[in-house]
Design a protein around this motif. Structure first.
Motif, PDB file in Angstrom:
ATOM      1  N   SER A 186      14.296  79.751  -5.982  1.00 54.55           N
ATOM      2  CA  SER A 186      13.728  78.501  -6.296  1.00 54.55           C
ATOM      3  C   SER A 186      12.301  78.442  -5.483  1.00 54.55           C
ATOM      4  CB  SER A 186      14.201  77.367  -5.928  1.00 54.55           C
ATOM      5  OG  SER A 186      15.679  77.296  -6.482  1.00 54.55           O
ATOM      6  N   ILE A 187      12.255  78.999  -4.256  1.00 57.13           N
ATOM      7  CA  ILE A 187      10.993  78.894  -3.535  1.00 57.13           C
ATOM      8  C   ILE A 187       9.947  79.880  -4.094  1.00 57.13           C
ATOM      9  CG2 ILE A 187       9.791  79.276  -1.337  1.00 57.13           C
ATOM     10  CD1 ILE A 187      11.278  76.919  -0.972  1.00 57.13           C
ATOM     11  N   VAL A 188      10.383  81.071  -4.506  1.00 52.86           N
ATOM     12  CA  VAL A 188       9.599  81.871  -5.259  1.00 52.86           C
ATOM     13  C   VAL A 188       8.956  81.701  -6.605  1.00 52.86           C
ATOM     14  CG1 VAL A 188       9.610  84.302  -6.414  1.00 52.86           C
ATOM     15  CG2 VAL A 188      10.423  83.851  -4.064  1.00 52.86           C
ATOM     16  N   ASN A 189      10.034  81.087  -7.180  1.00 51.58           N
ATOM     17  CA  ASN A 189       9.581  80.404  -8.742  1.00 51.58           C
ATOM     18  C   ASN A 189       8.408  79.178  -8.503  1.00 51.58           C
ATOM     19  OD1 ASN A 189      11.206  82.221 -10.000  1.00 51.58           O
ATOM     20  ND2 ASN A 189      12.986  80.655 -10.095  1.00 51.58           N
ATOM     21  N   THR A 190       8.642  78.456  -7.718  1.00 50.52           N
ATOM     22  CA  THR A 190       7.743  77.316  -7.367  1.00 50.52           C
ATOM     23  C   THR A 190       6.369  77.883  -6.869  1.00 50.52           C
ATOM     24  OG1 THR A 190       9.578  75.729  -6.751  1.00 50.52           O
ATOM     25  CG2 THR A 190       7.191  75.343  -6.045  1.00 50.52           C
ATOM     26  N   ILE A 191       6.447  78.936  -5.766  1.00 47.56           N
ATOM     27  CA  ILE A 191       5.039  79.441  -5.517  1.00 47.56           C
ATOM     28  C   ILE A 191       4.366  80.023  -6.615  1.00 47.56           C
ATOM     29  CG2 ILE A 191       4.029  81.302  -3.802  1.00 47.56           C
ATOM     30  CD1 ILE A 191       6.295  80.514  -1.874  1.00 47.56           C
ATOM     31  N   THR A 192       5.041  80.871  -7.338  1.00 43.25           N
ATOM     32  CA  THR A 192       4.570  81.701  -8.646  1.00 43.25           C
ATOM     33  C   THR A 192       4.007  80.727  -9.587  1.00 43.25           C
ATOM     34  OG1 THR A 192       6.095  83.256  -8.216  1.00 43.25           O
ATOM     35  CG2 THR A 192       4.955  83.320 -10.500  1.00 43.25           C
ATOM     36  N   SER A 193       4.738  79.397  -9.807  1.00 43.49           N
ATOM     37  CA  SER A 193       4.025  78.288 -10.770  1.00 43.49           C
ATOM     38  C   SER A 193       2.636  77.946 -10.044  1.00 43.49           C
ATOM     39  CB  SER A 193       4.841  77.360 -10.837  1.00 43.49           C
ATOM     40  OG  SER A 193       6.088  77.852 -11.478  1.00 43.49           O
ATOM     41  N   ILE A 194       2.717  77.669  -8.732  1.00 49.04           N
ATOM     42  CA  ILE A 194       1.531  77.115  -8.156  1.00 49.04           C
ATOM     43  C   ILE A 194       0.290  78.251  -8.245  1.00 49.04           C
ATOM     44  CG2 ILE A 194       0.490  76.520  -5.868  1.00 49.04           C
ATOM     45  CD1 ILE A 194       3.353  75.127  -5.327  1.00 49.04           C
ATOM     46  N   GLN A 195       0.758  79.368  -8.168  1.00 48.99           N
ATOM     47  CA  GLN A 195      -0.214  80.497  -8.048  1.00 48.99           C
ATOM     48  C   GLN A 195      -0.958  80.594  -9.442  1.00 48.99           C
ATOM     49  OE1 GLN A 195       2.007  83.879  -6.726  1.00 48.99           O
ATOM     50  NE2 GLN A 195       0.989  83.730  -4.766  1.00 48.99           N
ATOM     51  N   ILE A 196      -0.039  80.530 -10.480  1.00 50.60           N
ATOM     52  CA  ILE A 196      -0.657  80.581 -11.900  1.00 50.60           C
ATOM     53  C   ILE A 196      -1.524  79.422 -12.169  1.00 50.60           C
ATOM     54  CG2 ILE A 196       0.069  80.068 -14.506  1.00 50.60           C
ATOM     55  CD1 ILE A 196       2.438  81.790 -13.849  1.00 50.60           C
ATOM     56  N   ALA A 197      -1.149  78.113 -11.661  1.00 50.36           N
ATOM     57  CA  ALA A 197      -1.978  77.142 -11.728  1.00 50.36           C
ATOM     58  C   ALA A 197      -3.425  77.082 -11.344  1.00 50.36           C
ATOM     59  CB  ALA A 197      -1.621  75.783 -11.326  1.00 50.36           C
ATOM     60  N   ILE A 198      -3.160  77.790  -9.939  1.00 42.96           N
ATOM     61  CA  ILE A 198      -4.645  78.153  -9.267  1.00 42.96           C
ATOM     62  C   ILE A 198      -5.259  79.340 -10.172  1.00 42.96           C
ATOM     63  CG2 ILE A 198      -5.449  79.076  -7.049  1.00 42.96           C
ATOM     64  CD1 ILE A 198      -2.970  77.699  -5.747  1.00 42.96           C
ATOM     65  N   LEU A 199      -4.588  80.173 -10.570  1.00 45.74           N
ATOM     66  CA  LEU A 199      -5.384  81.347 -11.316  1.00 45.74           C
ATOM     67  C   LEU A 199      -6.286  80.509 -12.559  1.00 45.74           C
ATOM     68  CD1 LEU A 199      -5.711  84.138 -11.834  1.00 45.74           C
ATOM     69  CD2 LEU A 199      -3.530  84.013 -13.493  1.00 45.74           C
ATOM     70  N   LEU A 200      -5.611  79.557 -13.176  1.00 46.29           N
ATOM     71  CA  LEU A 200      -6.201  78.966 -14.312  1.00 46.29           C
ATOM     72  C   LEU A 200      -7.401  77.945 -13.605  1.00 46.29           C
ATOM     73  CD1 LEU A 200      -2.988  78.243 -16.630  1.00 46.29           C
ATOM     74  CD2 LEU A 200      -4.715  80.268 -16.687  1.00 46.29           C
ATOM     75  N   LEU A 201      -7.271  77.326 -12.693  1.00 44.36           N
ATOM     76  CA  LEU A 201      -8.160  76.542 -11.998  1.00 44.36           C
ATOM     77  C   LEU A 201      -9.570  77.048 -12.020  1.00 44.36           C
ATOM     78  CD1 LEU A 201      -6.575  74.587  -9.226  1.00 44.36           C
ATOM     79  CD2 LEU A 201      -7.286  73.652 -11.607  1.00 44.36           C
ATOM     80  N   VAL A 202      -9.859  78.463 -12.183  1.00 46.37           N
ATOM     81  CA  VAL A 202     -11.086  79.161 -12.130  1.00 46.37           C
ATOM     82  C   VAL A 202     -12.025  78.603 -13.224  1.00 46.37           C
ATOM     83  CG1 VAL A 202     -10.550  81.073 -13.452  1.00 46.37           C
ATOM     84  CG2 VAL A 202     -12.097  81.229 -11.572  1.00 46.37           C
ATOM     85  N   ILE A 203     -11.235  78.361 -14.500  1.00 49.29           N
ATOM     86  CA  ILE A 203     -11.988  77.690 -15.575  1.00 49.29           C
ATOM     87  C   ILE A 203     -12.808  76.289 -15.228  1.00 49.29           C
ATOM     88  CG2 ILE A 203     -11.889  77.285 -17.980  1.00 49.29           C
ATOM     89  CD1 ILE A 203      -9.591  79.111 -18.159  1.00 49.29           C
ATOM     90  N   PRO A 204     -12.224  75.293 -14.933  1.00 46.23           N
ATOM     91  CA  PRO A 204     -13.124  74.104 -14.598  1.00 46.23           C
ATOM     92  C   PRO A 204     -13.786  74.538 -13.489  1.00 46.23           C
ATOM     93  CG  PRO A 204     -10.697  73.964 -13.998  1.00 46.23           C
ATOM     94  CD  PRO A 204     -10.808  75.182 -14.865  1.00 46.23           C
ATOM     95  N   PHE A 205     -13.467  75.023 -12.469  1.00 48.93           N
ATOM     96  CA  PHE A 205     -14.428  75.045 -11.441  1.00 48.93           C
ATOM     97  C   PHE A 205     -15.741  75.953 -11.873  1.00 48.93           C
ATOM     98  CE2 PHE A 205     -10.697  74.955  -8.024  1.00 48.93           C
ATOM     99  CZ  PHE A 205     -10.925  73.588  -7.874  1.00 48.93           C
ATOM    100  N   THR A 206     -15.490  76.871 -12.656  1.00 45.37           N
ATOM    101  CA  THR A 206     -16.722  77.903 -12.867  1.00 45.37           C
ATOM    102  C   THR A 206     -17.598  77.175 -14.015  1.00 45.37           C
ATOM    103  OG1 THR A 206     -15.553  79.974 -12.449  1.00 45.37           O
ATOM    104  CG2 THR A 206     -17.240  80.128 -13.873  1.00 45.37           C
ATOM    105  N   GLU A 207     -16.737  76.261 -14.925  1.00 47.41           N
ATOM    106  CA  GLU A 207     -17.619  75.645 -15.884  1.00 47.41           C
ATOM    107  C   GLU A 207     -18.438  74.508 -15.120  1.00 47.41           C
ATOM    108  OE1 GLU A 207     -18.158  76.465 -19.349  1.00 47.41           O
ATOM    109  OE2 GLU A 207     -17.027  78.197 -18.431  1.00 47.41           O
ATOM    110  N   ILE A 208     -17.988  73.869 -14.186  1.00 53.91           N
ATOM    111  CA  ILE A 208     -18.759  72.853 -13.468  1.00 53.91           C
ATOM    112  C   ILE A 208     -19.792  73.527 -12.820  1.00 53.91           C
ATOM    113  CG2 ILE A 208     -18.565  71.343 -11.365  1.00 53.91           C
ATOM    114  CD1 ILE A 208     -15.632  70.619 -12.215  1.00 53.91           C
ATOM    115  N   ALA A 209     -19.702  74.572 -12.072  1.00 53.67           N
ATOM    116  CA  ALA A 209     -20.777  75.247 -11.379  1.00 53.67           C
ATOM    117  C   ALA A 209     -21.999  75.853 -12.487  1.00 53.67           C
ATOM    118  CB  ALA A 209     -20.368  76.460 -10.747  1.00 53.67           C
TER     119      ALA A 209
END
Length: 121
Positions: free
Chosen positions: A75-98
């Motif tokens: 469960s911990i591994v699945n949760t961490i993987t989900s968080i990592q995917i979300a962080i991976l996708l956060l590059v889009i709004p951060f880069t667009e704002i910049a």
């Protein structure tokens, strides 16, 4: 996932796609305006991925070592993987704002610092 982020971060910083294209790289309407926006977007996204991938890798290793023998490991591994995917996708709004802070809507760099009219007395 963390090492993928680190790898793409290094590639985008050191060797981004040279030409604007529709198949490879950080491709959004704003990043594709011209070579300056294209280069800026790749370097910025690369830095975000490199930093977040490094932090994720360290946290992932620590958490895995803490919970490796527990019943909630999967469960911990699945949760961490989900968080990592979300962080991976956060590059889009951060880069667009910049991009929006650095370039106008036509892809020309905004003047940084004091406006010219303030220099005239």
């Amino acid at each position: 996932m963390s090492f993928t982020m680190i790898g793409f971060g290094l590639i985008f910083i050191k060797n981004p796609p040279k030409e604007i294209n529709s198949t490879l790289g950080y491709r959004t309407k704003m990043s594709s305006k011209n070579k300056d926006t294209w280069s800026f977007a790749h370097k910025y996204a690369g830095k975000v991925w490199l930093l977040s991938g490094g932090v994720n890798a360290i946290l992932f290793i620590i958490v895995l070592n803490i919970f490796k023998d527990s019943g909630v490991f999967e469960s911990i591994v699945n949760t961490i993987t989900s968080i990592q995917i979300a962080i991976l996708l956060l590059v889009i709004p951060f880069t667009e704002i910049a991009l929006k802070k650095t370039f106008n809507k036509d892809g020309k760099r905004k003047i940084q610092g004091f406006p010219v009219k303030n220099l005239i007395m």
